[in-house]
Motif scaffolding. Sequence first.
Motif, mmCIF file in Angstrom:
data_model
loop_
_atom_site.group_PDB
_atom_site.id
_atom_site.type_symbol
_atom_site.label_atom_id
_atom_site.label_comp_id
_atom_site.label_asym_id
_atom_site.label_seq_id
_atom_site.Cartn_x
_atom_site.Cartn_y
_atom_site.Cartn_z
ATOM 1 N N GLU A 170 -13.356 -3.195 -3.094
ATOM 2 C CA GLU A 170 -12.177 -2.643 -2.678
ATOM 3 C C GLU A 170 -11.950 -2.444 -4.116
ATOM 4 O O GLU A 170 -10.643 -1.540 -3.301
ATOM 5 N N ALA A 179 0.658 -1.442 0.148
ATOM 6 C CA ALA A 179 -0.083 0.047 -0.076
ATOM 7 C C ALA A 179 0.864 1.346 -0.249
ATOM 8 O O ALA A 179 1.791 1.524 1.159
ATOM 9 N N LYS A 239 -9.657 -0.073 -2.053
ATOM 10 C CA LYS A 239 -8.417 0.029 -1.237
ATOM 11 C C LYS A 239 -7.395 -0.169 -2.210
ATOM 12 O O LYS A 239 -6.148 -0.493 -2.204
ATOM 13 N N TYR A 240 -7.163 -1.042 -3.415
ATOM 14 C CA TYR A 240 -6.542 -1.546 -4.182
ATOM 15 C C TYR A 240 -7.304 -1.025 -5.835
ATOM 16 O O TYR A 240 -8.039 -0.472 -6.022
ATOM 17 N N ASP A 251 -4.965 -9.048 1.151
ATOM 18 C CA ASP A 251 -4.626 -8.494 2.839
ATOM 19 C C ASP A 251 -4.827 -10.046 3.177
ATOM 20 O O ASP A 251 -5.844 -9.892 4.407
ATOM 21 N N ILE A 267 -3.190 3.696 -1.099
ATOM 22 C CA ILE A 267 -4.164 2.825 -1.790
ATOM 23 C C ILE A 267 -3.248 1.472 -1.878
ATOM 24 O O ILE A 267 -1.673 2.149 -2.726
#
Length: 250
Positions: free
Chosen positions: A79, A26, A157-158, A61, A189
Amino acid sequence: MIEIKDIHKTFGENYVLKGISAKFEAGDNNLIIGGSGSGKTTLLKCMVGLHEPDQGSVLYDGRDFTRLNFKERIEIRKEIGMLFQSSALFDSMTVEENIMFPLNMFTDQPRREKLKRVNFCLERVNLEGKNKLYPAELSGGMKKRVGIARAISMQPKYLFVDEPNSGLDPKTSIVIDDLINEITEEYQIVTVVVTHDMNSVMGIGESIIFLYEGQKEWEGSNKEIAHSDNKNLNDFVFASKFTQAAREKL
């Protein structure tokens, strides 16, 4: 973090990916580079579920995406943001409607909340007030920025980006690279970019994997790439620089 472990992929007798493993952190600009046919786009598609790997795992994750069923994958897909090579905007929809599309699909927010998010995303990519334009009214660079706005509309998140500078002039390419870099750092991100653009590699390539004939040949940063003794990587890097220089002289 996204981790891929021993990814293999074949299409008939064509062995495209040959046991690729890597980690994508990230807040970093994670680049996948390589020549045409090296497997980089196939790898990206395996990571997001557009292709199923024949062997190996993709972990978001710690969650093994490759072992989940269709319904279970939906939660991870919520996400994920993705910018396609062609931007893939819907021609019959306005800019506003294109950016709102994922919100309509995955959320039950009231329209005023969705519109607030759309306007925020447009502001973030410096396209305030362009809500009612159609894709046909946009330049190539503007389409890419709308694509980025749509990709971040769900606060992912991605973020996966496929050849973001394809078809763009060098100046606009820098704008797109800078925007991807800013969004990645600002929102921490996990960004994965597939590219063959050496300007992008040298500009934002904090973490790079180089694919050659379906294998991971090299891994490092843009600061290390010029000092590599990997012949296939050097051939790719210097051929790319020569091609870019030749184009600029035309």
